[in-house]
Design an enzyme around this catalytic site. Structure first.
Site, mmCIF file in Angstrom:
data_model
loop_
_atom_site.group_PDB
_atom_site.id
_atom_site.type_symbol
_atom_site.label_atom_id
_atom_site.label_comp_id
_atom_site.label_asym_id
_atom_site.label_seq_id
_atom_site.Cartn_x
_atom_site.Cartn_y
_atom_site.Cartn_z
ATOM 1 N N HIS A 155 7.461 8.227 -27.532
ATOM 2 C CA HIS A 155 6.482 9.124 -26.912
ATOM 3 C C HIS A 155 6.733 10.579 -27.356
ATOM 4 C CE1 HIS A 155 3.782 10.800 -23.915
ATOM 5 N NE2 HIS A 155 4.751 11.596 -23.502
ATOM 6 N N ASN A 195 -0.356 18.363 -20.956
ATOM 7 C CA ASN A 195 -0.632 17.354 -21.979
ATOM 8 C C ASN A 195 -0.792 17.963 -23.362
ATOM 9 O OD1 ASN A 195 -0.616 14.674 -20.951
ATOM 10 N ND2 ASN A 195 -2.330 15.257 -19.652
ATOM 11 N N LYS A 235 7.064 22.942 -14.538
ATOM 12 C CA LYS A 235 6.268 21.788 -14.103
ATOM 13 C C LYS A 235 5.955 21.895 -12.606
ATOM 14 C CE LYS A 235 5.144 17.080 -14.524
ATOM 15 N NZ LYS A 235 5.229 15.843 -15.248
ATOM 16 N N GLU A 278 9.198 17.390 -25.015
ATOM 17 C CA GLU A 278 8.590 17.774 -23.732
ATOM 18 C C GLU A 278 9.184 19.084 -23.218
ATOM 19 O OE1 GLU A 278 5.942 16.315 -22.848
ATOM 20 O OE2 GLU A 278 6.071 14.124 -22.783
ATOM 21 N N HIS A 287 -0.765 10.452 -28.051
ATOM 22 C CA HIS A 287 -1.107 9.131 -27.489
ATOM 23 C C HIS A 287 -1.825 8.271 -28.531
ATOM 24 C CE1 HIS A 287 -0.914 10.446 -22.957
ATOM 25 N NE2 HIS A 287 0.278 10.322 -23.512
ATOM 26 N N HIS A 321 -0.466 15.851 -26.442
ATOM 27 C CA HIS A 321 -0.489 14.444 -26.026
ATOM 28 C C HIS A 321 -1.744 13.691 -26.479
ATOM 29 C CE1 HIS A 321 2.861 15.807 -23.654
ATOM 30 N NE2 HIS A 321 3.021 14.648 -23.052
ATOM 31 N N ARG A 350 -3.394 21.299 -14.491
ATOM 32 C CA ARG A 350 -2.316 20.360 -14.855
ATOM 33 C C ARG A 350 -2.496 19.772 -16.252
ATOM 34 N NH1 ARG A 350 0.849 15.821 -11.211
ATOM 35 N NH2 ARG A 350 2.095 15.040 -12.930
ATOM 36 N N GLU A 399 -4.564 16.935 -11.196
ATOM 37 C CA GLU A 399 -5.143 17.290 -12.492
ATOM 38 C C GLU A 399 -6.659 17.457 -12.432
ATOM 39 O OE1 GLU A 399 -3.138 15.542 -15.891
ATOM 40 O OE2 GLU A 399 -4.983 15.673 -17.040
ATOM 41 N N ARG A 418 0.820 -1.234 0.000
ATOM 42 C CA ARG A 418 0.000 0.000 0.000
ATOM 43 C C ARG A 418 0.847 1.275 0.000
ATOM 44 N NH1 ARG A 418 -3.223 -2.874 3.931
ATOM 45 N NH2 ARG A 418 -4.858 -3.971 2.833
ATOM 46 N N LYS A 446 2.986 11.360 -11.444
ATOM 47 C CA LYS A 446 2.112 10.507 -12.259
ATOM 48 C C LYS A 446 2.829 9.195 -12.512
ATOM 49 C CE LYS A 446 -0.878 13.562 -14.928
ATOM 50 N NZ LYS A 446 -1.203 14.065 -16.272
HETATM 51 P P1 NAD Z 1 12.235 5.219 -22.256
HETATM 52 O O1 NAD Z 1 12.084 5.105 -20.803
HETATM 53 O O2 NAD Z 1 11.721 4.128 -23.097
HETATM 54 O O3 NAD Z 1 13.758 5.487 -22.586
HETATM 55 C C1 NAD Z 1 14.138 5.637 -23.917
HETATM 56 C C2 NAD Z 1 15.247 4.659 -24.336
HETATM 57 O O4 NAD Z 1 16.497 5.164 -23.880
HETATM 58 C C3 NAD Z 1 15.124 3.271 -23.750
HETATM 59 O O5 NAD Z 1 15.568 2.334 -24.677
HETATM 60 C C4 NAD Z 1 16.084 3.326 -22.564
HETATM 61 O O6 NAD Z 1 16.551 2.071 -22.170
HETATM 62 C C5 NAD Z 1 17.180 4.179 -23.114
HETATM 63 N N1 NAD Z 1 17.963 4.926 -22.147
HETATM 64 C C6 NAD Z 1 17.515 5.546 -21.040
HETATM 65 N N2 NAD Z 1 18.496 6.264 -20.487
HETATM 66 C C7 NAD Z 1 19.595 6.080 -21.244
HETATM 67 C C8 NAD Z 1 20.912 6.572 -21.168
HETATM 68 N N3 NAD Z 1 21.284 7.458 -20.241
HETATM 69 N N4 NAD Z 1 21.795 6.150 -22.090
HETATM 70 C C9 NAD Z 1 21.420 5.294 -23.079
HETATM 71 N N5 NAD Z 1 20.169 4.823 -23.225
HETATM 72 C C10 NAD Z 1 19.266 5.212 -22.297
HETATM 73 O O7 NAD Z 1 11.498 6.558 -22.790
HETATM 74 P P2 NAD Z 1 11.373 8.040 -22.219
HETATM 75 O O8 NAD Z 1 11.289 8.899 -23.402
HETATM 76 O O9 NAD Z 1 12.376 8.327 -21.175
HETATM 77 O O10 NAD Z 1 9.968 8.008 -21.490
HETATM 78 C C11 NAD Z 1 8.781 7.818 -22.182
HETATM 79 C C12 NAD Z 1 7.739 7.327 -21.211
HETATM 80 O O11 NAD Z 1 7.493 8.332 -20.234
HETATM 81 C C13 NAD Z 1 6.408 7.020 -21.848
HETATM 82 O O12 NAD Z 1 5.934 5.790 -21.388
HETATM 83 C C14 NAD Z 1 5.510 8.148 -21.373
HETATM 84 O O13 NAD Z 1 4.172 7.765 -21.274
HETATM 85 C C15 NAD Z 1 6.106 8.460 -20.052
HETATM 86 N N6 NAD Z 1 5.830 9.818 -19.563
HETATM 87 C C16 NAD Z 1 5.346 9.940 -18.317
HETATM 88 C C17 NAD Z 1 5.111 11.197 -17.808
HETATM 89 C C18 NAD Z 1 4.657 11.345 -16.397
HETATM 90 O O14 NAD Z 1 4.297 12.460 -15.999
HETATM 91 N N7 NAD Z 1 4.681 10.310 -15.590
HETATM 92 C C19 NAD Z 1 5.383 12.329 -18.587
HETATM 93 C C20 NAD Z 1 5.873 12.159 -19.866
HETATM 94 C C21 NAD Z 1 6.112 10.878 -20.356
HETATM 95 N N1 GLY Z 2 3.292 14.886 -18.227
HETATM 96 C C1 GLY Z 2 2.017 15.391 -17.847
HETATM 97 C C2 GLY Z 2 1.866 15.562 -16.382
HETATM 98 O O1 GLY Z 2 2.755 15.283 -15.616
HETATM 99 O O2 GLY Z 2 0.843 15.974 -15.972
#
Ligand code: NAD
Ligand code: GLY
Length: 367
Positions: free
Chosen positions: A268, A248, A230, A188, A255, A251, A244, A240, A124, A146
């Site tokens: 992404h 997006n 942010k 982003e 998405h 997005h 907030r 949100e 939890r 998030k």
């Molecule tokens: P990812 O986590 O898939 O990383 C991208 C690639 O880079 C992967 O292959 C990873 O293994 C590699 N990698 C990571 N760090 C590295 C480094 N230092 N050196 C070499 N390779 C490296 O993608 P991302 O773009 O970081 O994240 C996208 C995800 O984030 C999506 O799922 C999206 O929905 C999510 N997201 C979440 C929020 C939130 O608020 N929680 C906001 C925006 C995006």
């Molecule tokens: N990336 C969108 C949020 O954090 O709200």
């Protein structure tokens, strides 16, 4: 500009925390001062990032936690699902981890979102720390709490709001990031300009080449300013209920591209790049911004190495397929899609739009 470590505060009452930004942070034990004491830590990473940074993080944490466990997840958006998150729970239980165990997310947004979700659910709720290793994760996903996994029918559909205890943005790790991932992260970064800060957009126009060249001073500024914006948004609307949603921007279309192409085909950030052009075009057709603004944003997105047109998801009824996918968006209400639009440069709003208009935008913006 000073290259010493900088901090941005996330002000959320008893869930407040700091974002540390600088070089050499990940491997320095003092970075983690102030975190809760516990008998064990679990570092969650993936098969790409772990060989690069697991040993350094493990060494830094060993001074603080008697036991440091690790789990290496398969890499990629296609693995952001129940089956993969279950691997985190398996290790936590196999190692007898109690409710004080601190989870560390070492990776990009995929690892960060899944680790956060596991931390929110295990017993939890256990403490967790974000150690983002992509630009995208440093400027967005690691901040604000998030957490989520995907469902085949929709992106980030299962998750929780759950804040980390600390975010460690070590800029050194960006040296190993593939160029395509760097560009994806810039999507982003760019979004913060049109939604909140046109001076930042001007700065980005002047420094986009420096960012692509990984100039350290430029990266420090981009990460810090993105995190400040942010933090300002999340500080006012953590869950949100309104404001907030502006984070997006791009997005809703993005998405749909990610889900429609199959998770992982488009990154992404690439979906967000093309999605921002579509959302800006929609804003223009709603009479909120002029065509010059759409063109200016499109040029910046292209200069960042990102797509500015969406893919065709269905050759029979492309717009229909986008609309179908976009109705699953979390911002939808009673089946009505709500878009983040630019309500004048530097200001965003949430709006619905007639399907006919959205179809026109999709037809104009996809190839
Ligand atoms: P990812 O986590 O898939 O990383 C991208 C690639 O880079 C992967 O292959 C990873 O293994 C590699 N990698 C990571 N760090 C590295 C480094 N230092 N050196 C070499 N390779 C490296 O993608 P991302 O773009 O970081 O994240 C996208 C995800 O984030 C999506 O799922 C999206 O929905 C999510 N997201 C979440 C929020 C939130 O608020 N929680 C906001 C925006 C995006
Ligand atoms: N990336 C969108 C949020 O954090 O709200």
């Amino acid at each position: 500009m000073s290259l010493t470590a900088q901090e941005v505060a996330i002000d959320l009452g008893d869930r407040s925390y700091r974002i540390a930004i600088g070089g050499g942070l990940l491997s320095s034990a003092t970075t983690y001062d102030g975190l809760p004491r516990a008998g064990a830590a679990l570092i969650v990473s993936n098969t790409t990032v772990a060989p690069l940074y697991m040993a350094a993080l493990r060494a830094a944490l060993s001074e603080r936690y008697p036991q440091v466990h690790e789990v290496r997840l398969p890499d990629g958006e296609a693995h952001k699902d129940w089956q993969t998150v279950q691997k985190i729970f398996d290790v936590l239980l196999e190692r007898g981890c109690d409710r004080k165990t601190v989870l560390f997310a070492l990776g990009g947004g995929v690892v960060g979102d899944m680790t956060g979700f596991a931390a929110a659910s295990y017993m939890r709720g256990v403490p967790f720390v974000q150690v983002p290793t992509t630009l995208l994760a440093q400027v967005d996903s690691s901040v604000g709490g998030k957490t989520a996994i995907n469902h085949p029918q929709g992106k980030n559909m299962i998750g929780a709001f759950y804040q980390p205890q600390l975010v460690v943005c070590d800029l050194d790790v960006l040296d190993t990031l593939p160029p395509r991932e760097l560009s994806a992260g810039l999507a982003e970064v760019i979004k913060y300009g049109p939604i909140a800060d046109m001076a930042f957009m001007e700065w980005l126009e002047a420094h986009i080449d420096a960012l692509l060249a990984r100039d350290r001073a430029a990266l420090v500024h981009a990460v810090r300013r993105s995190c400040e914006i942010k933090a300002w948004v999340v500080g006012q609307d953590e869950r949100e209920s309104g404001l907030r949603a502006i984070l997006n921007f791009g997005h809703t279309f993005g998405h749909a591209i990610e889900a429609g192409m199959g998770y992982g085909a488009w990154l992404h950030g690439e979906g967000v790049g093309a999605g921002m052009v579509m959302a800006a075009e929609l804003s223009h057709r709603l009479g909120l911004v002029d065509a010059a603004f759409v063109q200016r944003l499109t040029v910046l997105i292209a200069r960042a190495g990102l797509p500015t047109q969406g893919p065709v998801l269905d050759s029979n009824d492309n717009a229909g397929r986008y609309l179908e996918l976009m109705r699953v968006d979390k911002k939808s209400e009673a089946g009505e899609i709500r878009f983040v639009v630019i309500d004048g440069p530097g200001r965003a709003a949430l709006r619905s739009a007639p399907d006919r208009l959205v179809r026109d935008v999709i037809d104009a913006c996809c190839k």
